[in-house]
Design an enzyme around this catalytic site. Structure first.
Site, PDB file in Angstrom:
ATOM      1  N   ARG A 158     -46.506  47.459  60.985  1.00 31.66           N
ATOM      2  CA  ARG A 158     -47.022  47.792  62.226  1.00 31.66           C
ATOM      3  C   ARG A 158     -46.757  46.843  63.163  1.00 31.66           C
ATOM      4  O   ARG A 158     -47.142  45.793  63.133  1.00 31.66           O
ATOM      5  CB  ARG A 158     -48.688  48.036  61.951  1.00 31.66           C
ATOM      6  CG  ARG A 158     -49.366  48.056  63.095  1.00 31.66           C
ATOM      7  CD  ARG A 158     -50.724  48.983  62.737  1.00 31.66           C
ATOM      8  NE  ARG A 158     -51.549  47.913  62.359  1.00 31.66           N
ATOM      9  CZ  ARG A 158     -52.957  48.206  62.427  1.00 31.66           C
ATOM     10  NH1 ARG A 158     -53.324  49.422  62.736  1.00 31.66           N
ATOM     11  NH2 ARG A 158     -53.941  47.335  61.880  1.00 31.66           N
ATOM     12  N   ASP A 442     -60.841  43.412  61.351  1.00 32.61           N
ATOM     13  CA  ASP A 442     -59.534  42.973  62.112  1.00 32.61           C
ATOM     14  C   ASP A 442     -60.122  43.180  63.666  1.00 32.61           C
ATOM     15  O   ASP A 442     -61.285  43.170  63.956  1.00 32.61           O
ATOM     16  CB  ASP A 442     -58.525  43.836  62.012  1.00 32.61           C
ATOM     17  CG  ASP A 442     -58.514  45.318  62.205  1.00 32.61           C
ATOM     18  OD1 ASP A 442     -59.569  45.785  63.051  1.00 32.61           O
ATOM     19  OD2 ASP A 442     -57.548  46.259  61.764  1.00 32.61           O
TER      20      ASP A 442
END
Length: 525
Positions: A158, A442
């Site tokens: 990612r 996150d």
């Protein structure tokens, strides 16, 4: 081209002249178009705020109504029932591959602080991951190495979102788009080797807001493959539908990437952040209660996930479910049992709804996810053939925030400040995947925390206990939180003052800051 970042161990293996020239070529060819698309985001947000709604695009109706399919999935990612997520540090790289999960989301984005050392060392680790030569011996003598008795997870990388520029890499005097740095370096060094091994190159694409942004990614893939002599269609990418505008363009996003598509993912926390951000000034119809009571079964989230499965399977694409962020806690068996039951319930719902797989943030959750998806899939690798023709979702369903039950409370405000500040402290300390209150958090955690406070503040919300959300109240809670954290045994306070300052800046400012990581990035090298 200029590289302003300092030396990184084995960085010379990644930052070769040829690799940097490849990245520079991507920037020169696609950077200006990225800039145009970011400007378009703002225009569309302004329009949505002005009208108080979004809708499916009339100009792409033909795509939604015509008959087409995405490309068949490669063998390595045909079964995605359990996906492990995590940053690309060396220990995580080994643990993720050994986790037993089918897929590893190797995260250069929200679970990674984009400190230059992390950016480059992550690429070093991914180089070794692809070649199955990644291992680690810690200063204490503990060894981490790939196990021979498990099937290693397949990495899906990612990169950073389109909005982020890397200040450490300049082309023609301008910072390079972070996504092109991450993609370009990984692709240049690993595309042919991954293709030879049948394990890629595969990607996750974050923060997208329109099919035009997907088209740009498709053009990047097509160009990169041609430039390096990699067959067209070798790249496969799964798009995170984690913004509200993208939810209205799911089919168009799949269509733009159809030769390179590996499906869509339901990115739940960022989706809540996007809902707040998009309609932050639109009054009571879009005011959410405390974050911890907004689950996946509330009406607007249910509509979003049901539409995602329906859309993906209609087009022959994977539908991947959301994150289970719990961290197993052996010290509190009762709380641990309750948390694990919630994970079971969540994964059982997703498998029952038709998802082909789902995410977990800790290896201890891998067996739970397998158990629930195995119960539905059996020996089948996926359930793409389950087209969910029973699902019908309208624009109104996707935006039905006002039906979300729950209160806005002072405890919710305190919790948002607490977790937001804790996360920013971790992020500034170069750790973008932070264990907070037995959850792996996150950047989306801090984003939803500060954006919800901004929304409550600027919509003059009165909390369930009678307190009005004011700048003074937010600052008082911030001060209390800082005091508590300074007194907390073992809490790292080096960046605490800056974290409090940054949180206040993005939570109470007159102008809403699109991403808190952008001002925070100014404070790291």
């Amino acid at each position: 081209m200029q590289v302003l970042g300092g030396p990184v161990e084995r960085g010379d293996e990644i930052l070769t002249t040829e690799a940097l020239e490849f990245v520079a070529g991507l920037q020169r060819k696609f950077g200006a178009r990225r800039d145009e698309l970011l400007a378009r985001r703002k225009q569309r947000r302004d329009e949505a705020a002005r009208n108080g709604k979004l809708d499916f695009l009339e100009e792409t109706r033909e795509i939604r109504e015509s008959d087409w399919q995405v490309a068949e999935p490669p063998a390595a990612i045909r079964d995605r029932r359990v996906e492990m997520t995590g940053p690309t540090d060396r220990k995580m790289s080994v643990n993720a591959l050994n986790s037993g999960a089918k897929i590893w989301l190797a995260d250069l984005e929200d679970a990674n602080t984009p400190h230059w050392v992390n950016v480059v060392s992550g690429q070093v680790n991914l180089y070794d991951v692809i070649r199955k030569q990644v291992q680690l011996t810690t200063p204490e003598g503990k060894e981490y190495k790939l196990r021979d008795d498990v099937e290693h997870a397949v990495p899906l990388v990612r990169p950073r979102g389109w909005h982020f520029d890397d200040k450490n890499v300049l082309v023609d005097g301008k910072p390079v788009v972070g996504a092109l740095v991450d993609f370009g370096l990984y692709f240049f060094h690993n595309a042919k080797e991954a293709a030879r091994r049948g394990t890629g190159p595969f990607f996750y694409l974050p923060k997208m807001e329109s099919h035009l942004e997907a088209r740009l990614w498709n053009e990047v893939f097509t160009h990169a493959q041609a430039e390096l002599g990699v067959p067209h269609g070798t790249v496969r990418a799964t798009v995170l539908i984690e913004t509200v505008p993208a939810a209205f363009e799911m089919e168009e996003i799949l269509y733009e990437l159809r030769d390179h598509s590996a499906g869509l993912n339901a990115g739940r926390w960022d989706y809540l952040f996007s809902m707040i951000k998009t309609f932050r000034e639109n009054g009571t119809d879009f005011l959410l209660p405390d974050r911890n009571v907004v689950g996946m079964t509330v009406p607007f989230m249910r509509a979003y996930t049901e539409l995602l499965v329906r859309t993906c399977h209609k087009r022959g694409a994977f539908a991947i479910g959301g994150m289970a962020a719990f961290i197993p806690n052996k010290k509190d068996p009762e709380a641990n049992e309750k948390a694990m039951q919630k994970v079971h319930d969540d994964k059982k719902r997703e498998a029952g709804d038709g998802f082909d797989g789902s995410w977990v943030a800790h290896p201890g959750l891998v067996p739970i996810c397998f158990e629930e998806f195995d119960a539905v899939l059996g020996e089948k690798p996926n359930q793409i053939d389950r087209t969910r023709d029973d699902v019908s979702v309208t624009a109104e369903d996707l935006l039905d925030v006002k039906s979300t039950p729950g209160d806005k409370t002072i405890d919710g405000l305190r919790a948002a400040v607490d977790v937001g500040v804790r996360y920013i402290v971790s992020w500034l300390g170069r750790n973008g995947a932070a264990a907070i209150h037995n959850l792996m958090e996150d950047a989306a955690t801090a984003e939803i925390s500060r954006s919800q406070i901004w929304q409550w503040l600027h919509n003059d919300v009165v909390l369930a206990g009678g307190e009005r959300v004011t700048v003074d109240l937010v600052r008082q809670v911030l001060a209390d939180t800082e005091k508590q954290l300074r007194a907390e045994e073992g809490f790292p306070t080096e960046n605490l003052g800056l974290a409090v300052e940054l949180f206040e800046k993005v939570a109470v400012a007159d102008e809403f800051v699109d991403f808190l990581t952008l001002p925070a990035y100014e404070h790291i090298s």
